[in-house]
Design a protein around this motif. Structure first.
Motif, PDB file in Angstrom:
ATOM      1  N   GLY A   5      40.329  35.935 -23.079  1.00  0.00           N
ATOM      2  CA  GLY A   5      39.386  36.908 -23.627  1.00  0.00           C
ATOM      3  C   GLY A   5      39.972  37.596 -24.851  1.00  0.00           C
ATOM      4  N   TYR A   6      41.257  37.937 -24.730  1.00  0.00           N
ATOM      5  CA  TYR A   6      41.964  38.598 -25.829  1.00  0.00           C
ATOM      6  C   TYR A   6      42.063  37.662 -27.035  1.00  0.00           C
ATOM      7  N   ALA A   7      42.423  36.409 -26.778  1.00  0.00           N
ATOM      8  CA  ALA A   7      42.647  35.459 -27.872  1.00  0.00           C
ATOM      9  C   ALA A   7      41.333  35.055 -28.536  1.00  0.00           C
ATOM     10  N   GLY A   8      40.266  34.875 -27.728  1.00  0.00           N
ATOM     11  CA  GLY A   8      38.975  34.457 -28.275  1.00  0.00           C
ATOM     12  C   GLY A   8      38.482  35.459 -29.306  1.00  0.00           C
ATOM     13  N   VAL A   9      38.489  36.750 -28.926  1.00  0.00           N
ATOM     14  CA  VAL A   9      37.991  37.792 -29.809  1.00  0.00           C
ATOM     15  C   VAL A   9      39.031  38.147 -30.874  1.00  0.00           C
ATOM     16  N   GLY A  10      40.306  38.205 -30.460  1.00  0.00           N
ATOM     17  CA  GLY A  10      41.376  38.536 -31.400  1.00  0.00           C
ATOM     18  C   GLY A  10      41.485  37.528 -32.528  1.00  0.00           C
ATOM     19  N   GLY A  11      41.328  36.254 -32.199  1.00  0.00           N
ATOM     20  CA  GLY A  11      41.409  35.202 -33.215  1.00  0.00           C
ATOM     21  C   GLY A  11      40.292  35.339 -34.242  1.00  0.00           C
ATOM     22  N   LEU A  12      39.091  35.629 -33.730  1.00  0.00           N
ATOM     23  CA  LEU A  12      37.939  35.839 -34.613  1.00  0.00           C
ATOM     24  C   LEU A  12      38.215  36.968 -35.607  1.00  0.00           C
ATOM     25  N   LEU A  13      38.711  38.092 -35.070  1.00  0.00           N
ATOM     26  CA  LEU A  13      38.929  39.268 -35.914  1.00  0.00           C
ATOM     27  C   LEU A  13      40.046  39.026 -36.930  1.00  0.00           C
ATOM     28  N   GLU A  14      41.037  38.233 -36.510  1.00  0.00           N
ATOM     29  CA  GLU A  14      42.111  37.906 -37.440  1.00  0.00           C
ATOM     30  C   GLU A  14      41.553  37.075 -38.608  1.00  0.00           C
ATOM     31  N   ALA A  15      40.643  36.156 -38.271  1.00  0.00           N
ATOM     32  CA  ALA A  15      40.024  35.334 -39.318  1.00  0.00           C
ATOM     33  C   ALA A  15      39.155  36.186 -40.243  1.00  0.00           C
ATOM     34  N   VAL A  16      38.448  37.156 -39.639  1.00  0.00           N
ATOM     35  CA  VAL A  16      37.612  38.059 -40.445  1.00  0.00           C
ATOM     36  C   VAL A  16      38.480  38.798 -41.460  1.00  0.00           C
ATOM     37  N   LYS A  17      39.633  39.258 -40.987  1.00  0.00           N
ATOM     38  CA  LYS A  17      40.562  39.974 -41.866  1.00  0.00           C
ATOM     39  C   LYS A  17      41.059  39.058 -42.988  1.00  0.00           C
ATOM     40  N   ALA A  18      41.421  37.837 -42.582  1.00  0.00           N
ATOM     41  CA  ALA A  18      41.954  36.889 -43.565  1.00  0.00           C
ATOM     42  C   ALA A  18      40.896  36.552 -44.606  1.00  0.00           C
TER      43      ALA A  18
ATOM     44  N   GLU B 203      36.122  28.888 -42.770  1.00  0.00           N
ATOM     45  CA  GLU B 203      37.224  28.384 -43.605  1.00  0.00           C
ATOM     46  C   GLU B 203      38.543  29.035 -43.210  1.00  0.00           C
ATOM     47  N   ALA B 204      38.500  30.351 -42.989  1.00  0.00           N
ATOM     48  CA  ALA B 204      39.716  31.082 -42.614  1.00  0.00           C
ATOM     49  C   ALA B 204      40.242  30.602 -41.262  1.00  0.00           C
ATOM     50  N   MET B 205      39.333  30.369 -40.324  1.00  0.00           N
ATOM     51  CA  MET B 205      39.756  29.929 -38.995  1.00  0.00           C
ATOM     52  C   MET B 205      40.386  28.544 -39.056  1.00  0.00           C
ATOM     53  N   GLU B 206      39.809  27.683 -39.865  1.00  0.00           N
ATOM     54  CA  GLU B 206      40.349  26.327 -39.986  1.00  0.00           C
ATOM     55  C   GLU B 206      41.728  26.331 -40.643  1.00  0.00           C
TER      56      GLU B 206
ATOM     57  N   HIS C  75      46.807  26.902 -33.771  1.00  0.00           N
ATOM     58  CA  HIS C  75      45.884  26.682 -34.889  1.00  0.00           C
ATOM     59  C   HIS C  75      44.693  25.850 -34.406  1.00  0.00           C
ATOM     60  N   TYR C  76      43.589  25.948 -35.128  1.00  0.00           N
ATOM     61  CA  TYR C  76      42.403  25.165 -34.764  1.00  0.00           C
ATOM     62  C   TYR C  76      42.441  23.812 -35.466  1.00  0.00           C
ATOM     63  N   ARG C  77      42.329  22.732 -34.681  1.00  0.00           N
ATOM     64  CA  ARG C  77      42.294  21.401 -35.292  1.00  0.00           C
ATOM     65  C   ARG C  77      41.010  21.271 -36.094  1.00  0.00           C
ATOM     66  N   LYS C  78      41.129  20.688 -37.269  1.00  0.00           N
ATOM     67  CA  LYS C  78      40.003  20.669 -38.207  1.00  0.00           C
ATOM     68  C   LYS C  78      38.778  19.931 -37.666  1.00  0.00           C
ATOM     69  N   CYS C  79      38.988  18.750 -37.089  1.00  0.00           N
ATOM     70  CA  CYS C  79      37.819  17.910 -36.780  1.00  0.00           C
ATOM     71  C   CYS C  79      36.965  18.471 -35.647  1.00  0.00           C
ATOM     72  N   ASP C  80      37.587  19.040 -34.596  1.00  0.00           N
ATOM     73  CA  ASP C  80      36.781  19.481 -33.456  1.00  0.00           C
ATOM     74  C   ASP C  80      36.965  20.972 -33.125  1.00  0.00           C
ATOM     75  N   HIS C  81      37.769  21.688 -33.938  1.00  0.00           N
ATOM     76  CA  HIS C  81      37.994  23.118 -33.726  1.00  0.00           C
ATOM     77  C   HIS C  81      38.586  23.443 -32.360  1.00  0.00           C
ATOM     78  N   GLN C  82      39.386  22.520 -31.817  1.00  0.00           N
ATOM     79  CA  GLN C  82      40.131  22.829 -30.584  1.00  0.00           C
ATOM     80  C   GLN C  82      41.404  23.574 -30.983  1.00  0.00           C
ATOM     81  N   SER C  83      41.707  24.652 -30.244  1.00  0.00           N
ATOM     82  CA  SER C  83      42.928  25.389 -30.533  1.00  0.00           C
ATOM     83  C   SER C  83      44.134  24.620 -29.995  1.00  0.00           C
TER      84      SER C  83
END
Lengths: 420, 294
Positions: free
Chosen positions: A328-341, A352-355, A367-375
């Motif tokens: 739960g922490y990582a799902g939302v935290g990762g999103l917010l980190e990407a928003v910041k970036a 783009e930031a998440m990828e 990191h998120y793999r580009k083709c399928d967005h698996q962490s």
């Protein structure tokens, strides 16, 4: 405090009035639950919808995920948000039903104007949330341990998968256990997508060490009594028994296999050894080996784990966070980190930031793999400790090994149907 | 299917009988209450769950499994007495669906109360040390605790049978079940009998809860599937028949076990197939007739 008071009331003997009183006290507790405090709308906020099964069999995991997601939001806001723009978490109950989840998600997007969605805790619920977000062009970070949405048929550019998937956990556990414990392998399989996905993960990992499958027994989801399935597995004399089931099924089958004396005859392993179930299972879990996305004791070596644990402990009477809470922490935290970036909440920029990003929120770099967005992330191989070895009641797992983050353990992009 | 040896077959049969004894335990309380009171107790599974939680509670206080085993049915039975006296009794004479709906709702209330007191997370209930491990029964290893369960159920059923068949109070119970009007005319307080029968039935459900707790996670929802299984046993055996509950419980156990051996994915359905078959051939159940012992 409320809890002890209620206990006393009930113990005194129960009249209709006490019953009503207790029910009212309960209603009060629910009414003041922290999830509802932040619902008040504010136009300028970054809104993250979080549908999780607060009611139903995974209720405790879901509540834990919501607590941890809130920590991520608080942390983001305390650090100044996105140039002063604060975030808020909108927790909704999907009741572990795909239809309910789709409705809640649609409401979050249409009515509450959520900018992002994270959450869900089951393969089918995750698929239905993804179908909605895909159609609306909203980023969805799934924290459910099933990766069906990463396959080309359901995937979209907006789909991200933060949790481990069956091939990562079962694969890591298989690679660790088979060479050490033996080649004769039996499977006890919960008869639904998750169970069969895990079997595939184990078999794929077993190819390298040349395992021989001696028994495959499927049981219905939510089976209570495993006694009728176990003698057949015992008769096959395996070296390793893989328990491909989840939640209380895992707890009950481990308890009962222990009763049958199976631990003396074979190694019991689970693709995902669950922290909450271990707390409820007690000594029956002793010696069982499995995979985990997280165990709080890695804080000795991983700085981000220590930081996350401390934040959680501060609000939870010193108890550490669980493996599923960390999702739960990582799902939302990762999103917010990407928003910041990205410096914006514009969907395409955030994608783009998440990828592009490497993030270390609670367990080391991911990191998120580009083709399928698996962490892509570490998988921990853990063994349940006997009580004598536990430093405190939360110190339940010993970390045997770490399957380091690498794309090798994943199904390839083309296997999932993506163009290379 | 390959790999099925004679030993495995016999072991599986034994497993079925052991599981059947659990079904007997689950079914008998429900059957007793229906046979005497014609109350279909939909809160049966909730009483079972409360029994497991009271077991957790008493184990925490006393640390002794055997004391808890005695304490739990007394506590849950007392809860049953209160429920009968204040909730069920006002509904007598109003049709069978009134108490059915009441107990249906009551089951949810119990689950919610337990969630509030103990939380949603599962509770630890380890097998008592003395009953840990597996013993060789000639054809393979079998958990000692399940063998203990068979014995415990046998003792309970024998005790219930003695009480109902061999005591003067049991005689009044049987008479009350056959014709409450006549018993009333004879000057017997039928409402007191019903109260006690409801207490016994719910106490047995509570006992089943603590006896089964070492085999499964103790969670607020644990009684839900139990209610279904108890109904299957009661319907197959015949509502209100003690001997019916015993035979049906064992039969269901063996059918499920044998199905699990040859077609594991059909195991869950098999008990309902058996129920459908029995209903087609004998709608009143195997031993279903008026009166407790059929």
């Amino acid at each position: 405090m409320t809890e002890t008071m209620t206990t006393k009331k009930v113990n005194k003997g129960i009249s209709r009035r006490t019953l009503l009183g207790t029910a009212a006290a309960g209603a009060a507790v629910v009414g003041t639950s922290p999830f509802w405090i932040n619902i008040a709308k504010a136009e300028d906020k970054i809104r993250i919808g979080f549908p999780v099964p607060l009611t139903g069999p995974y209720g405790s995991e879901a509540a834990e995920q919501a607590r941890c997601a809130q920590i991520a939001v608080d942390q983001f806001n305390k650090a100044g948000g996105l140039n002063g723009r604060m975030a808020e978490l909108l927790v909704r109950d999907d009741k572990l039903k795909p239809g309910e989840a789709a409705t809640r998600t649609l409401e979050l997007i249409e009515k509450d104007k959520a900018h992002f969605i994270s959450g869900s805790l089951s393969a089918s619920v995750q698929l239905s949330v993804n179908a909605v977000t895909k159609a609306r062009g909203i980023i969805y970070v799934s924290i459910s341990q099933s990766d069906a949405i990463n396959e080309a048929a359901d995937f979209s550019p907006y789909t991200f998968h933060e949790a481990l998937n069956p091939h990562m956990t079962a694969g890591a556990v298989g690679r660790y256990v088979f060479p050490k414990s033996g080649k004769r392998v039996a499977f006890l399989i919960a008869d639904y997508a998750y169970g069969h996905e895990m079997v595939r993960g184990f078999k794929r990992a077993g190819e390298a060490s040349g395992i021989e499958v001696v028994a495959e027994v499927t049981h219905p989801l939510a089976t209570k009594d495993y006694s009728t399935f176990l003698p057949r597995i015992q008769a096959a004399k395996p070296d390793v028994l893989c328990l491909c089931n989840f939640g209380y099924d895992q707890l009950n089958s481990i308890k009962q296999a222990t009763g049958f004396g199976m631990k003396q005859q074979m190694k019991l392993v689970a693709p995902a050894l669950l922290y909450n179930q271990r707390l409820a299972g007690g000594s029956a879990y002793d010696g069982v080996v499995g995979g985990a996305n997280y165990h709080w004791t890695i804080e000795d070596k991983v700085a981000s784990a220590k930081a996350f644990n401390d934040l959680y402990r501060a609000g939870n009477d010193g108890a550490p966070p669980s493996d599923y809470g960390a999702y739960g922490y990582a799902g939302v935290g990762g999103l917010l980190e990407a928003v910041k970036a990205a410096g914006t909440i514009d969907t395409n920029k955030v994608i783009e930031a998440m990828e592009a990003m490497k993030y270390d929120l609670y367990k080391g770099t991911q990191h998120y793999r580009k083709c399928d967005h698996q962490s892509v992330q570490d998988v921990f191989i853990v063994e349940s400790k006997p009580e004598a070895e536990m430093a405190n009641k939360f110190d339940v797992f010993k970390i045997l090994d770490v399957d380091r983050a690498s794309g090798d353990s994943l199904r390839t992009c083309s296997e999932l149907g993506h163009k290379a | 299917m390959s790999g099925i040896t004679f030993d495995l077959f016999v072991l599986q049969l034994f497993t079925g009988l052991a599981m059947g004894s659990v079904y007997v335990l689950l079914g008998v309380g429900l059957s007793l209450i229906f046979g005497m009171l014609t109350v279909v107790n939909f809160a049966h599974g909730a009483f079972y769950m409360v029994g497991a939680y009271m077991g957790v509670f008493l184990m925490g206080v006393t640390g002794n499994f055997w004391l808890s085993l005695i304490g739990v049915p007394l506590i849950v039975g007392t809860l049953g007495l209160v429920v009968e006296r204040f909730l069920i009794r006002p509904l007598y004479g109003r049709g069978i669906d009134y108490p059915l709906l009441l107990t249906f709702g009551l089951g949810y209330v119990f689950i919610e109360i337990i969630r509030i007191i103990f939380g949603k997370e599962g509770q630890v209930f380890d097998t008592p040390d003395i009953l840990l491990g597996a013993v060789d029964i000639g054809v393979g290893f079998f958990p000692l605790y399940r063998i203990f369960l068979i014995g415990a159920v046998a003792v309970l059923i024998f005790g219930l049978w003695l009480f109902i068949e061999r005591t003067s109070f049991g005689l009044v119970i049987r008479a009350g079940a056959r014709d409450p009007e006549i018993v009333k005319v004879l000057g017997v307080d039928v409402s007191k009998i019903w109260l006690i029968v409801f207490g016994i039935g719910t106490g047995v459900a509570g006992l089943a809860g603590i006896l089964y707790a070492p085999l499964q996670g103790v969670i607020p929802e644990m009684g839900v599937s139990v209610l279904v299984e108890a109904f299957v046993v009661t319907v197959v055996g015949g509502m209100g028949s003690l001997i019916g509950a015993v035979v049906a419980g064992l039969l269901v156990g063996v059918v499920v076990a044998m199905t699990a051996l040859f077609a594991p994915h059909m195991a869950e359905v098999s008990m309902f197939a058996l129920m459908a078959l029995v209903l087609l051939v004998r709608p009143q159940g195997l031993f279903g007739r008026a009166g407790l012992m059929g």
